[in-house]
Design a protein around this motif. Structure first.
Motif, mmCIF file in Angstrom:
data_model
loop_
_atom_site.group_PDB
_atom_site.id
_atom_site.type_symbol
_atom_site.label_atom_id
_atom_site.label_comp_id
_atom_site.label_asym_id
_atom_site.label_seq_id
_atom_site.Cartn_x
_atom_site.Cartn_y
_atom_site.Cartn_z
ATOM 1 N N GLU A 1 0.294 -6.017 -9.184
ATOM 2 C CA GLU A 1 -0.353 -5.161 -8.169
ATOM 3 C C GLU A 1 0.033 -5.596 -6.763
ATOM 4 N N LYS A 2 0.038 -6.931 -6.549
ATOM 5 C CA LYS A 2 0.412 -7.445 -5.216
ATOM 6 C C LYS A 2 1.822 -6.982 -4.838
ATOM 7 N N ILE A 3 2.720 -7.074 -5.812
ATOM 8 C CA ILE A 3 4.114 -6.693 -5.525
ATOM 9 C C ILE A 3 4.190 -5.205 -5.175
ATOM 10 N N VAL A 4 3.462 -4.378 -5.939
ATOM 11 C CA VAL A 4 3.507 -2.931 -5.695
ATOM 12 C C VAL A 4 2.979 -2.617 -4.291
ATOM 13 N N VAL A 5 1.831 -3.214 -3.946
ATOM 14 C CA VAL A 5 1.211 -2.916 -2.646
ATOM 15 C C VAL A 5 2.106 -3.411 -1.506
ATOM 16 N N MET A 6 2.678 -4.606 -1.684
ATOM 17 C CA MET A 6 3.502 -5.166 -0.615
ATOM 18 C C MET A 6 4.862 -4.463 -0.499
ATOM 19 N N ALA A 7 5.365 -3.964 -1.623
ATOM 20 C CA ALA A 7 6.623 -3.202 -1.560
ATOM 21 C C ALA A 7 6.396 -1.934 -0.738
ATOM 22 N N ARG A 8 5.260 -1.300 -0.933
ATOM 23 C CA ARG A 8 4.932 -0.088 -0.168
ATOM 24 C C ARG A 8 4.753 -0.433 1.311
ATOM 25 N N ALA A 9 4.050 -1.554 1.567
ATOM 26 C CA ALA A 9 3.818 -1.956 2.963
ATOM 27 C C ALA A 9 5.159 -2.190 3.662
ATOM 28 N N ALA A 10 6.099 -2.815 2.952
ATOM 29 C CA ALA A 10 7.406 -3.085 3.559
ATOM 30 C C ALA A 10 8.158 -1.778 3.820
ATOM 31 N N MET A 11 8.071 -0.851 2.870
ATOM 32 C CA MET A 11 8.746 0.436 3.083
ATOM 33 C C MET A 11 8.161 1.156 4.281
ATOM 34 N N ASP A 12 6.833 1.064 4.433
ATOM 35 C CA ASP A 12 6.191 1.706 5.577
ATOM 36 C C ASP A 12 6.668 1.104 6.899
ATOM 37 N N LEU A 13 7.116 -0.151 6.845
ATOM 38 C CA LEU A 13 7.654 -0.791 8.060
ATOM 39 C C LEU A 13 9.153 -0.522 8.199
ATOM 40 N N ASP A 14 9.670 0.342 7.302
ATOM 41 C CA ASP A 14 11.083 0.684 7.357
ATOM 42 C C ASP A 14 11.998 -0.473 6.955
ATOM 43 N N LEU A 15 11.497 -1.310 6.069
ATOM 44 C CA LEU A 15 12.324 -2.382 5.529
ATOM 45 C C LEU A 15 12.803 -1.955 4.148
ATOM 46 N N ARG A 16 14.044 -2.282 3.820
ATOM 47 C CA ARG A 16 14.518 -2.058 2.462
ATOM 48 C C ARG A 16 13.871 -3.119 1.571
#
Ligand code: PXP
Length: 389
Positions: free
Chosen positions: A318-333
């Motif tokens: 769950e942590k990975i999923v939430v943080m992957a989304r957070a990173a995408m929202d910051l425009d990070l690959r």
């Protein structure tokens, strides 16, 4: 769990890709948390369901059942319902159309989903036209986003075997060619300060022969920044490095090291090299990674991969999923890696925010037993096509 996929059909199926597609579709209709169940059956089962619930005595490709809140599903749940797809029919239809089964399954999923949203082509030509337009809009939204992640293979441990005897074999440069022929999207090597496996000569030769992408993992030191600027890999992944560690033990502490990391990122950018930072799935670290100017993060998946119980693994997932989304929202690959193997990668491969996996030990370990090409292909089948047995 918003998307539940069940299959009474026992053959090898692209279930991960279907889950990824369903999640993208739920986001496209503005209901990312809605519950959608997908049931995959054969023609006999489809005929049975069609007769039992819809009083029709034939099999078909897809049927859907809308769900209302009831005693089992309280109204605070956002319920969409069930889409039932016949794999036999989908296979025939894709063969006739000359397309892949995966694509036909996605078209049928969209058709079933649009039914669940209240459209019905059987009501008349106006309704049929409206439904068709909605399906086309959803399919084009889907194909803009639906791409399975790339798989890059870390070949450090080919060099580990070579260094064990200090001879010339096995050569990671030869291994890279085989990995590419098997279909991987890139080659990763970690040039460590102590040169325990990959050597400078390897990186230089790899730069010349690789036809996909070369990722250089390295510590953010003066020496390594100079080597990278000279060799020019396609991307650098900055990792923490400890002399005593067997392998990279955790993500970078970007929060504490923001200033020196920013300087390294800037120097690599000056040499036209994109930079990824290897971080734990923690919001502060990801926000700090963005501040350094990095283009990408690689999420450290070690705690997920090595979790001692399924509960802990679930919460790390769950942590990975939430943080992957957070990173995408910051425009990070978003990349992910460490400790991934043939049992724990599939679940992450369904997470649409993760664009690339970096996997080494498990693939090289399997290669000793089944051959490198087969080991890479088996991992590719999990990661890229989303096929699960
Ligand atoms: N990503 C990073 C940043 C790593 O340091 C490593 C290990 O070298 C990997 C991915 C690959 O990890 P594994 O060998 O466990 O698949």
């Amino acid at each position: 769990m918003p998307v539940l996929i069940r299959s009474t059909y026992s053959k090898f199926l692209p279930l991960l890709r279907l889950r990824r597609a369903a999640e993208i579709l739920l986001r496209s209709i503005g209901r990312p948390g809605a519950e959608l169940s997908i049931l995959l059956v054969d023609d006999t089962e489809m005929m049975h369901l069609n007769r039992q619930w819809l009083k029709r005595s034939y099999s078909t490709n897809v049927i859907s059942f809308s769900q209302q809140a009831d005693d089992f599903h309280p109204p605070d749940n956002d319920l969409l319902g069930d889409v039932v797809i016949s794999i036999d029919t989908a296979r025939r239809e894709s063969a006739n159309a000359g397309t892949e089964l995966e694509q036909r399954l996605e078209e049928l999923l969209v058709h079933g989903l649009v039914h669940l949203l209240g459209e019905d082509h059987e009501l008349g030509p106006v309704e049929a036209e409206r439904m068709k337009r909605k399906e086309q809009a959803l399919l084009s939204a889907l194909y803009k986003e639906l791409k399975m992640a790339d798989l890059c293979i870390n070949i450090d441990h080919v060099a580990t075997v070579r260094q064990a005897r200090g001879t010339a074999e096995p050569d990671p440069v030869t291994a890279a060619g085989i990995v590419e022929m098997a279909g991987a999207d890139g080659i990763v090597v970690h040039l460590r300060e102590d040169r325990r496996h990959i050597q400078d000569r390897d990186v230089r030769l790899l730069r010349q022969i690789i036809k996909t992408r070369l990722t250089l993992e390295m510590a953010a030191t003066e020496e390594m920044t100079g080597i990278a600027s000279d060799i020019k890999p396609d991307i650098v992944t900055l990792v923490p490095e400890g002399r005593e560690e067997l392998t990279t033990e955790g993500g970078l502490d970007v929060v504490t090291l923001e200033k020196p990391l920013t300087e390294t990122v800037t120097r690599l950018h000056d040499a036209n090299i994109p930079v990824s930072l290897f971080v734990d799935p923690e919001r502060d670290q990801i926000v700090a990674a963005k501040q350094t100017g990095a283009d990408c993060i690689e999420i450290h998946t070690g705690l997920y991969a090595d979790a001692p119980s399924s509960n802990i693994q679930d919460s790390e997932f769950e942590k990975i999923v939430v943080m992957a989304r957070a990173a995408m929202d910051l425009d990070l690959r978003v990349h992910a890696g460490h400790g991934l193997n043939y049992r724990n990668t599939a679940r992450l491969a369904a997470v649409s925010e993760i664009q690339e996996f970096s996997i080494g030990h498990a693939v090289i370990g399997r290669a000793v037993l089944v051959g490198l090409e087969r080991a890479v292909r088996e991992m590719l089948s999990l990661v890229q096509k989303g096929y699960l047995e």
